[in-house]
Design a protein around this motif. Structure first.
Motif, PDB file in Angstrom:
ATOM      1  N   TYR A   1       0.825  -1.204   0.000  1.00  0.00           N
ATOM      2  CA  TYR A   1       0.000   0.000   0.000  1.00  0.00           C
ATOM      3  C   TYR A   1       0.862   1.257   0.000  1.00  0.00           C
ATOM      4  CZ  TYR A   1      -3.958  -2.979   1.135  1.00  0.00           C
ATOM      5  OH  TYR A   1      -4.928  -3.940   1.095  1.00  0.00           O
ATOM      6  N   PHE A   2       0.382   2.286  -0.703  1.00  0.00           N
ATOM      7  CA  PHE A   2       1.089   3.551  -0.799  1.00  0.00           C
ATOM      8  C   PHE A   2       0.341   4.689  -0.110  1.00  0.00           C
ATOM      9  CE2 PHE A   2       2.637   1.060  -4.336  1.00  0.00           C
ATOM     10  CZ  PHE A   2       3.999   1.264  -4.260  1.00  0.00           C
ATOM     11  N   GLY A   3      -0.762   4.415   0.580  1.00  0.00           N
ATOM     12  CA  GLY A   3      -1.571   5.453   1.202  1.00  0.00           C
ATOM     13  C   GLY A   3      -1.005   5.928   2.532  1.00  0.00           C
ATOM     14  N   GLU A   4      -1.577   7.002   3.040  1.00  0.00           N
ATOM     15  CA  GLU A   4      -1.155   7.553   4.321  1.00  0.00           C
ATOM     16  C   GLU A   4      -1.818   6.836   5.488  1.00  0.00           C
ATOM     17  OE1 GLU A   4      -1.496  11.773   4.455  1.00  0.00           O
ATOM     18  OE2 GLU A   4      -0.447  12.039   2.557  1.00  0.00           O
TER      19      GLU A   4
ATOM     20  N   GLY B   1      -5.354   2.927   0.712  1.00  0.00           N
ATOM     21  CA  GLY B   1      -4.939   3.810  -0.369  1.00  0.00           C
ATOM     22  C   GLY B   1      -4.603   3.013  -1.614  1.00  0.00           C
ATOM     23  N   PHE B   2      -3.830   3.609  -2.499  1.00  0.00           N
ATOM     24  CA  PHE B   2      -3.407   2.934  -3.729  1.00  0.00           C
ATOM     25  C   PHE B   2      -2.533   1.728  -3.382  1.00  0.00           C
ATOM     26  CE2 PHE B   2      -0.172   2.406  -7.067  1.00  0.00           C
ATOM     27  CZ  PHE B   2      -1.000   2.099  -8.137  1.00  0.00           C
TER      28      PHE B   2
ATOM     29  N   ALA C   1      -1.844  -6.991  -9.914  1.00  0.00           N
ATOM     30  CA  ALA C   1      -3.047  -6.162  -9.948  1.00  0.00           C
ATOM     31  C   ALA C   1      -2.731  -4.807  -9.328  1.00  0.00           C
ATOM     32  CB  ALA C   1      -4.178  -6.847  -9.187  1.00  0.00           C
ATOM     33  N   VAL C   2      -3.577  -3.844  -9.623  1.00  0.00           N
ATOM     34  CA  VAL C   2      -3.496  -2.512  -9.021  1.00  0.00           C
ATOM     35  C   VAL C   2      -4.897  -2.121  -8.571  1.00  0.00           C
ATOM     36  CG1 VAL C   2      -1.490  -1.741 -10.339  1.00  0.00           C
ATOM     37  CG2 VAL C   2      -3.769  -1.319 -11.214  1.00  0.00           C
ATOM     38  N   GLY C   3      -4.966  -1.229  -7.588  1.00  0.00           N
ATOM     39  CA  GLY C   3      -6.273  -0.796  -7.119  1.00  0.00           C
ATOM     40  C   GLY C   3      -6.166   0.220  -6.015  1.00  0.00           C
TER      41      GLY C   3
END
Length: 176
Positions: A88-91, A96-97, A131-133
């Motif tokens: 995950y790349f979210g805060e 998040g992404f 996958a991405v999401g």
């Protein structure tokens, strides 16, 4: 002299108490478990449930199981079991992404012919893919994620055009 020693002792004690460290328990570093259902696949006649557990604030592992519940879909696929790893790349904590690497044990019909009625020829195979999401989590623990991915079967795809597998949907879940 005694006054100066007393003065330095008081300054030392006061300054050392200013630099003391307190251990504060941070609840945002707790690992979570999450159950999810793919709402998009339910509309299309396929049941997909997932279980995910967070490893830390930016990664998680999970597994999803896909079973057809509609007869039209049942002629094309028997099942799919897909373990995955997400970064995950979210805060927010594990939200998040994200990018995902997955494996997929699947059993699909390899003789799909739209104009002739051939017997079903189900073959079991294993695919690797990515996958991405994106995932959003409320303060109460409810989550929604939208994702899509693609993979490739590794073994039983000779003589067919169906060696690509897809993964995607809209998952609704609860984190606890």
């Amino acid at each position: 002299m005694k006054k100066s020693i007393l003065f330095y002792l008081i300054v030392f004690l006061v300054s050392s108490s200013m630099f003391s460290q307190e251990t504060i328990e941070n609840t945002s570093t707790k690992n979570f478990n999450e159950f999810k259902l793919n709402g998009l696949y339910l509309i299309l006649g396929v049941f997909e449930a997932s279980y995910e557990t967070t490893l830390n604030d930016e990664s998680a592992v999970g597994i999803s199981v896909l079973l057809p519940i509609d007869n039209a879909v049942n002629s094309d696929i028997k099942y799919a079991i897909s373990p995955y790893y997400r970064f995950y790349f979210g805060e927010k904590y594990a939200a998040g992404f994200f990018v995902e690497g997955f494996g997929m044990l699947n059993s699909t019909n390899r003789n799909i012919d739209l104009f002739e009625n051939n017997e079903d020829d189900f073959r079991t195979d294993f695919a690797l893919g990515f996958a991405v999401g994106g995932k959003w989590v409320t303060k109460k623990g409810f989550s929604i994620e939208i994702f899509g991915g693609i993979g490739r079967n590794l073994f039983n795809n000779e003589g067919t055009d169906y060696d690509i597998v897809g993964k995607g949907g809209v998952n609704l879940g609860y984190r606890f």
